[in-house]
Design a protein around this motif. Structure first.
Motif, PDB file in Angstrom:
ATOM      1  N   GLY A 243      41.031 -18.222 -17.265  1.00 55.10           N
ATOM      2  CA  GLY A 243      39.543 -18.068 -17.706  1.00 55.10           C
ATOM      3  C   GLY A 243      39.663 -17.550 -18.809  1.00 55.10           C
ATOM      4  O   GLY A 243      38.496 -17.737 -19.682  1.00 55.10           O
ATOM      5  N   ILE A 244      40.501 -16.563 -19.512  1.00 53.61           N
ATOM      6  CA  ILE A 244      40.618 -15.557 -20.654  1.00 53.61           C
ATOM      7  C   ILE A 244      40.526 -16.757 -21.808  1.00 53.61           C
ATOM      8  O   ILE A 244      39.809 -16.978 -22.713  1.00 53.61           O
ATOM      9  CB  ILE A 244      41.448 -14.791 -20.950  1.00 53.61           C
ATOM     10  N   ILE A 245      41.370 -17.831 -21.416  1.00 50.11           N
ATOM     11  CA  ILE A 245      41.620 -18.997 -22.622  1.00 50.11           C
ATOM     12  C   ILE A 245      40.441 -19.834 -22.666  1.00 50.11           C
ATOM     13  O   ILE A 245      39.937 -19.984 -23.800  1.00 50.11           O
ATOM     14  CB  ILE A 245      42.764 -19.857 -22.285  1.00 50.11           C
ATOM     15  N   ASP A 246      39.788 -20.155 -21.640  1.00 52.00           N
ATOM     16  CA  ASP A 246      38.433 -20.725 -21.581  1.00 52.00           C
ATOM     17  C   ASP A 246      37.384 -19.960 -22.467  1.00 52.00           C
ATOM     18  O   ASP A 246      36.447 -20.357 -23.132  1.00 52.00           O
ATOM     19  CB  ASP A 246      37.888 -21.012 -20.020  1.00 52.00           C
ATOM     20  N   LYS A 247      37.310 -18.734 -22.153  1.00 48.05           N
ATOM     21  CA  LYS A 247      36.390 -17.706 -23.077  1.00 48.05           C
ATOM     22  C   LYS A 247      36.653 -17.955 -24.489  1.00 48.05           C
ATOM     23  O   LYS A 247      35.636 -17.915 -25.182  1.00 48.05           O
ATOM     24  CB  LYS A 247      36.346 -16.380 -22.382  1.00 48.05           C
ATOM     25  N   ILE A 248      37.857 -17.827 -24.776  1.00 49.51           N
ATOM     26  CA  ILE A 248      38.225 -17.859 -26.376  1.00 49.51           C
ATOM     27  C   ILE A 248      37.787 -19.238 -27.066  1.00 49.51           C
ATOM     28  O   ILE A 248      37.395 -19.493 -27.990  1.00 49.51           O
ATOM     29  CB  ILE A 248      39.701 -17.524 -26.405  1.00 49.51           C
ATOM     30  N   LYS A 249      38.347 -20.408 -26.216  1.00 48.01           N
ATOM     31  CA  LYS A 249      37.834 -21.558 -26.490  1.00 48.01           C
ATOM     32  C   LYS A 249      36.403 -22.090 -26.668  1.00 48.01           C
ATOM     33  O   LYS A 249      35.807 -22.418 -27.624  1.00 48.01           O
ATOM     34  CB  LYS A 249      38.710 -22.441 -25.644  1.00 48.01           C
ATOM     35  N   SER A 250      35.629 -21.368 -25.891  1.00 46.52           N
ATOM     36  CA  SER A 250      34.085 -21.242 -25.828  1.00 46.52           C
ATOM     37  C   SER A 250      33.496 -20.682 -27.196  1.00 46.52           C
ATOM     38  O   SER A 250      32.530 -20.989 -27.652  1.00 46.52           O
ATOM     39  CB  SER A 250      33.334 -20.696 -24.675  1.00 46.52           C
ATOM     40  N   ILE A 251      34.260 -19.561 -27.699  1.00 45.07           N
ATOM     41  CA  ILE A 251      33.738 -19.086 -28.826  1.00 45.07           C
ATOM     42  C   ILE A 251      34.032 -20.073 -30.083  1.00 45.07           C
ATOM     43  O   ILE A 251      32.824 -19.967 -30.878  1.00 45.07           O
ATOM     44  CB  ILE A 251      34.552 -17.665 -29.184  1.00 45.07           C
ATOM     45  N   PHE A 252      35.199 -20.709 -30.156  1.00 46.76           N
ATOM     46  CA  PHE A 252      35.322 -21.844 -31.436  1.00 46.76           C
ATOM     47  C   PHE A 252      34.703 -23.009 -31.026  1.00 46.76           C
ATOM     48  O   PHE A 252      34.545 -23.667 -32.215  1.00 46.76           O
ATOM     49  CB  PHE A 252      36.800 -21.603 -31.612  1.00 46.76           C
ATOM     50  N   ILE A 253      34.469 -23.446 -29.962  1.00 51.65           N
ATOM     51  CA  ILE A 253      33.866 -24.957 -29.583  1.00 51.65           C
ATOM     52  C   ILE A 253      32.893 -24.683 -29.084  1.00 51.65           C
ATOM     53  O   ILE A 253      32.747 -24.197 -27.826  1.00 51.65           O
ATOM     54  CB  ILE A 253      35.144 -25.435 -28.489  1.00 51.65           C
ATOM     55  N   THR A 254      31.856 -25.187 -29.897  1.00 54.01           N
ATOM     56  CA  THR A 254      30.297 -25.233 -29.353  1.00 54.01           C
ATOM     57  C   THR A 254      29.864 -26.685 -28.706  1.00 54.01           C
ATOM     58  O   THR A 254      30.734 -27.682 -29.099  1.00 54.01           O
ATOM     59  CB  THR A 254      29.343 -24.772 -30.430  1.00 54.01           C
ATOM     60  N   PRO A 255      29.107 -26.817 -27.778  1.00 56.83           N
ATOM     61  CA  PRO A 255      28.371 -28.238 -27.314  1.00 56.83           C
ATOM     62  C   PRO A 255      27.992 -28.858 -28.474  1.00 56.83           C
ATOM     63  O   PRO A 255      28.362 -30.110 -28.213  1.00 56.83           O
ATOM     64  CB  PRO A 255      27.419 -27.553 -26.400  1.00 56.83           C
ATOM     65  N   ASN A 256      27.602 -28.296 -29.470  1.00 56.31           N
ATOM     66  CA  ASN A 256      27.094 -29.367 -30.797  1.00 56.31           C
ATOM     67  C   ASN A 256      28.197 -29.996 -31.256  1.00 56.31           C
ATOM     68  O   ASN A 256      27.996 -31.026 -31.886  1.00 56.31           O
ATOM     69  CB  ASN A 256      26.234 -28.494 -31.815  1.00 56.31           C
ATOM     70  N   SER A 257      29.593 -29.337 -31.204  1.00 58.24           N
ATOM     71  CA  SER A 257      30.694 -30.144 -32.047  1.00 58.24           C
ATOM     72  C   SER A 257      31.328 -31.305 -31.363  1.00 58.24           C
ATOM     73  O   SER A 257      32.110 -31.873 -31.958  1.00 58.24           O
ATOM     74  CB  SER A 257      31.764 -28.973 -32.215  1.00 58.24           C
ATOM     75  N   THR A 258      30.796 -31.497 -29.990  1.00 56.18           N
ATOM     76  CA  THR A 258      31.301 -32.560 -29.386  1.00 56.18           C
ATOM     77  C   THR A 258      30.490 -33.870 -29.600  1.00 56.18           C
ATOM     78  O   THR A 258      29.221 -33.561 -29.730  1.00 56.18           O
ATOM     79  CB  THR A 258      31.161 -32.347 -27.755  1.00 56.18           C
ATOM     80  N   THR A 259      31.095 -34.794 -30.186  1.00 51.36           N
ATOM     81  CA  THR A 259      30.326 -36.121 -30.370  1.00 51.36           C
ATOM     82  C   THR A 259      30.646 -37.163 -29.445  1.00 51.36           C
ATOM     83  O   THR A 259      31.534 -37.371 -28.761  1.00 51.36           O
ATOM     84  CB  THR A 259      31.104 -36.838 -31.559  1.00 51.36           C
TER      85      THR A 259
END
Length: 261
Positions: A243-259
């Protein structure tokens, strides 16, 4: 005098070509037979253990239609859960191959877990008797210890974590045997869970304890409890870290960055 050559009549024989078996699309006969066997096995298990069975199964079985067999199989799976056809077959095989054998001989998984528990218990007692394992050496942790004291402290905390995870696994095996949900693949999963439990115990005792406010509170009793809890709840520790790793990833990876491809 001319020799007459004998006439040979060659009779044409019809050569039969090998017939090619036509593949009919749909469910094969082997799958239908397996469905019937599993239905009978689950019915026998439910009757033997006093499990309430849905009476709609009777009408579905009598028709022997594929759709009805699948529906009957689905109903019985819900009735006997958490047991499955595979676990029921494995439990039945254990009982048939017992022949007066002890539970440790007919179930090597339980024997191995008990032997590991004895091993960790001996390691806990031997390392705990050493004068190198005390409040002061445990307070220093892995960062300030070195040599034999560090090795003995790691053995002590690892053995406590191992006892914690084996306490959990032995209880789980006992419950699985009662419910008939034990399968052969559990032995592989339990081995990885033991390793994860030892790692989680070391993480709890050595890393999380660094964040206590009062250094005097980090003593033999607290670190032992943290190692025991880490080993017993290795799945929970893994979920927390994930869960901590997922929170950290959500900071740097935004939904708009996915193509979208």
């Amino acid at each position: 005098m001319s020799e007459s050559t004998p006439k040979t009549n060659v009779t044409a024989k019809t050569i039969k070509k090998p017939t090619i078996k036509q593949v009919v699309p749909g469910i094969s006969e082997d799958v239908i037979a397996e469905l019937s066997r599993e239905i009978n096995s689950m019915l026998s298990f439910a009757v033997f253990n006093g499990i309430i069975v849905n009476t709609d199964v009777n009408a579905l079985i009598q028709n022997s239609n594929v759709d009805d067999l699948i529906n009957a199989h689905n109903l019985l799976c819900k009735n006997v859960a958490p047991a499955t056809p595979k676990s029921i077959q494995f439990t039945k095989k254990l009982n048939q191959e017992s022949d007066g054998k002890s539970i440790f001989r007919k179930l090597p998984l339980l024997r191995n877990l008990v032997l590991l528990a004895i091993f960790f218990l001996i390691a806990y007692v031997v390392s705990g008797m050493s004068p190198e394992v005390n409040n002061d050496s445990l307070d220093k942790g892995m960062m300030e210890n070195s040599g034999i004291p560090l090795l003995l402290n790691i053995i002590y905390l690892s053995s406590v974590a191992g006892l914690g995870v084996l306490f959990f696994l032995l209880k789980e095996v006992s419950i699985s045997l009662k419910k008939g949900s034990l399968i052969p693949e559990n032995s592989i999963g339990y081995l990885s869970q033991i390793i994860l439990g030892i790692i989680a115990g070391l993480i709890m005792s050595e890393i999380i304890s660094f964040y206590t406010k009062d250094a005097e509170q980090i003593n033999l009793f607290n670190k032992s409890i943290l190692a025991l809890v880490g080993g017993f709840s290795s799945d929970a520790i893994f979920s927390i870290l994930q869960g901590i790793i997922d929170k950290i990833k959500s900071i740097f990876i935004t939904p708009n960055s996915t193509t979208n491809v």
